[in-house]
Design an enzyme around this catalytic site. Structure first.
Site, PDB file in Angstrom:
ATOM      1  N   GLU A  44     -13.002   6.041  38.662  1.00 62.34           N
ATOM      2  CA  GLU A  44     -13.303   5.453  37.345  1.00 62.34           C
ATOM      3  C   GLU A  44     -14.187   4.216  37.487  1.00 62.34           C
ATOM      4  O   GLU A  44     -14.190   3.560  38.535  1.00 62.34           O
ATOM      5  CB  GLU A  44     -11.991   5.034  36.666  1.00 62.34           C
ATOM      6  N   ASP A  45     -14.893   3.886  36.415  1.00 62.01           N
ATOM      7  CA  ASP A  45     -15.676   2.648  36.415  1.00 62.01           C
ATOM      8  C   ASP A  45     -14.779   1.436  36.237  1.00 62.01           C
ATOM      9  O   ASP A  45     -14.908   0.447  36.945  1.00 62.01           O
ATOM     10  CB  ASP A  45     -16.770   2.683  35.338  1.00 62.01           C
TER      11      ASP A  45
ATOM     12  N   ASP B 218      -9.158  -0.748  31.928  1.00 62.62           N
ATOM     13  CA  ASP B 218      -9.061  -1.852  30.971  1.00 62.62           C
ATOM     14  C   ASP B 218      -7.633  -1.843  30.412  1.00 62.62           C
ATOM     15  O   ASP B 218      -6.728  -2.383  31.037  1.00 62.62           O
ATOM     16  CB  ASP B 218     -10.152  -1.612  29.912  1.00 62.62           C
TER      17      ASP B 218
ATOM     18  N   LYS C  65      -9.394  -4.892  34.800  1.00 64.60           N
ATOM     19  CA  LYS C  65      -9.084  -6.114  34.050  1.00 64.60           C
ATOM     20  C   LYS C  65      -7.567  -6.198  33.972  1.00 64.60           C
ATOM     21  O   LYS C  65      -6.969  -5.663  33.032  1.00 64.60           O
ATOM     22  CB  LYS C  65      -9.653  -6.025  32.630  1.00 64.60           C
TER      23      LYS C  65
ATOM     24  N   PHE D  22     -16.179  -8.568  28.290  1.00 62.04           N
ATOM     25  CA  PHE D  22     -17.010  -7.367  28.276  1.00 62.04           C
ATOM     26  C   PHE D  22     -18.165  -7.506  29.263  1.00 62.04           C
ATOM     27  O   PHE D  22     -18.891  -8.500  29.262  1.00 62.04           O
ATOM     28  CB  PHE D  22     -17.564  -7.094  26.881  1.00 62.04           C
ATOM     29  N   ILE D  23     -18.316  -6.497  30.112  1.00 57.27           N
ATOM     30  CA  ILE D  23     -19.385  -6.528  31.122  1.00 57.27           C
ATOM     31  C   ILE D  23     -20.270  -5.265  31.032  1.00 57.27           C
ATOM     32  O   ILE D  23     -19.855  -4.249  30.473  1.00 57.27           O
ATOM     33  CB  ILE D  23     -18.819  -6.664  32.557  1.00 57.27           C
TER      34      ILE D  23
ATOM     35  N   ASP E 279     -22.076   0.446  30.355  1.00 56.84           N
ATOM     36  CA  ASP E 279     -23.104   0.272  29.337  1.00 56.84           C
ATOM     37  C   ASP E 279     -22.682  -0.609  28.174  1.00 56.84           C
ATOM     38  O   ASP E 279     -21.498  -0.840  27.938  1.00 56.84           O
ATOM     39  CB  ASP E 279     -23.469   1.634  28.747  1.00 56.84           C
TER      40      ASP E 279
HETATM   41  P1  5GP Z   1      -9.180   1.809  28.810  1.00 59.52           P
HETATM   42  O1  5GP Z   1      -8.773   3.136  28.269  1.00 59.52           O
HETATM   43  O2  5GP Z   1      -8.582   1.485  30.157  1.00 59.52           O
HETATM   44  O3  5GP Z   1      -8.924   0.705  27.821  1.00 59.52           O
HETATM   45  O4  5GP Z   1     -10.742   1.799  28.924  1.00 59.52           O
HETATM   46  C1  5GP Z   1     -11.395   2.491  29.859  1.00 59.52           C
HETATM   47  C2  5GP Z   1     -12.839   2.703  29.527  1.00 59.52           C
HETATM   48  O5  5GP Z   1     -13.365   1.720  28.624  1.00 59.52           O
HETATM   49  C3  5GP Z   1     -13.644   2.571  30.782  1.00 59.52           C
HETATM   50  O6  5GP Z   1     -13.723   3.775  31.470  1.00 59.52           O
HETATM   51  C4  5GP Z   1     -14.985   2.086  30.274  1.00 59.52           C
HETATM   52  O7  5GP Z   1     -15.790   3.185  29.974  1.00 59.52           O
HETATM   53  C5  5GP Z   1     -14.659   1.311  29.020  1.00 59.52           C
HETATM   54  N1  5GP Z   1     -14.653  -0.164  29.251  1.00 59.52           N
HETATM   55  C6  5GP Z   1     -13.582  -0.980  29.377  1.00 59.52           C
HETATM   56  N2  5GP Z   1     -13.962  -2.260  29.552  1.00 59.52           N
HETATM   57  C7  5GP Z   1     -15.313  -2.258  29.547  1.00 59.52           C
HETATM   58  C8  5GP Z   1     -16.306  -3.297  29.709  1.00 59.52           C
HETATM   59  O8  5GP Z   1     -16.058  -4.496  29.892  1.00 59.52           O
HETATM   60  N3  5GP Z   1     -17.604  -2.883  29.637  1.00 59.52           N
HETATM   61  C9  5GP Z   1     -17.970  -1.583  29.429  1.00 59.52           C
HETATM   62  N4  5GP Z   1     -19.251  -1.312  29.379  1.00 59.52           N
HETATM   63  N5  5GP Z   1     -17.066  -0.594  29.288  1.00 59.52           N
HETATM   64  C10 5GP Z   1     -15.753  -0.926  29.337  1.00 59.52           C
HETATM   65 MG    MG Z   2     -15.029   5.050  32.074  1.00 58.10          MG
END
Ligand code: 5GP
Ligand code: MG
Length: 178
Positions: A102-103, A106, A134, A155-156, A162
């Site tokens: 995963e990238d 969050d 995070k 947010f990055i 992106d």
């Molecule tokens: P989660 O379900 O853990 O809240 O979010 C996961 C997805 O949200 C990540 O795979 C990513 O695509 C997106 N995401 C979460 N934080 C960021 C951020 O700071 N920047 C960007 N560009 N995408 C984020």
């Molecule tokens: Mg992702």
């Protein structure tokens, strides 16, 4: 360039390419050690993880497969909390050692859904390798096995991640200025 603008937002350089490459290499080396005889299948979560997966797989030198799934949950800079599967898995994961690539983790909502879906599909073991995490934003009780870099709850963009479709091609990570 330390300051950039994408659409309506200003971003400032926060993690350099050099730091990123060293951290990704560490994750690859740990995976080589841990999964040497496990014949893992890596599942790269598109779009965000494409660059991390590409660099990671250059360090991973054990027998393995790699495949891709595509999800979307973010609109602009906010997670919608709803995860859509845009492109599913073609390969069987029955009895396999799976590594989800995963990238960023969050809230953990996306990863929780991916893990549940892989379990339902019969994966024997599921590990999570994420480029960023995070920790302060985590809302789900999920185990993240490999984290390249931990970041604050901001947010990055860059290195695959992106803002409204832009910035994925940046080699470094930039943080939004508000
Ligand atoms: P989660 O379900 O853990 O809240 O979010 C996961 C997805 O949200 C990540 O795979 C990513 O695509 C997106 N995401 C979460 N934080 C960021 C951020 O700071 N920047 C960007 N560009 N995408 C984020
Ligand atoms: Mg992702």
């Amino acid at each position: 360039m330390d300051a950039i603008k994408i659409k309506d937002k200003q971003f400032t350089l926060s993690i350099t390419e050099e730091t990123i490459q060293a951290a990704v290499k560490r994750v690859g080396e740990a995976i080589n050690k841990d999964l040497a005889d496990k014949d893992p299948i890596f599942i790269c979560v598109l779009n965000g993880a494409f660059m991390f997966a590409g660099d990671l797989m250059k360090t991973v030198n054990i027998p393995c497969e790699i495949t891709f799934i595509k999800l979307s949950s973010y609109v602009g800079t906010y997670s919608t909390g709803k995860v859509h599967e845009v492109m599913g898995l073609n390969e069987s994961v029955v009895g396999r050692n799976v590594v989800v690539v995963e990238d960023i983790v969050d809230t953990g909502i996306t990863m929780e859904k991916i893990i549940a879906s892989l379990k339902a599909k019969g994966a024997a073991d599921i590990k999570v390798a994420t480029f960023l995490q995070k920790p302060d934003a985590l809302k789900r009780d999920i185990a993240v096995d490999y984290v390249a870099i931990k970041i604050p709850n901001e947010f990055i963009v860059g290195y695959g991640l992106d803002y409204d479709g832009y910035g994925r091609n940046l080699k470094d990570i930039y943080t939004v200025v508000d």
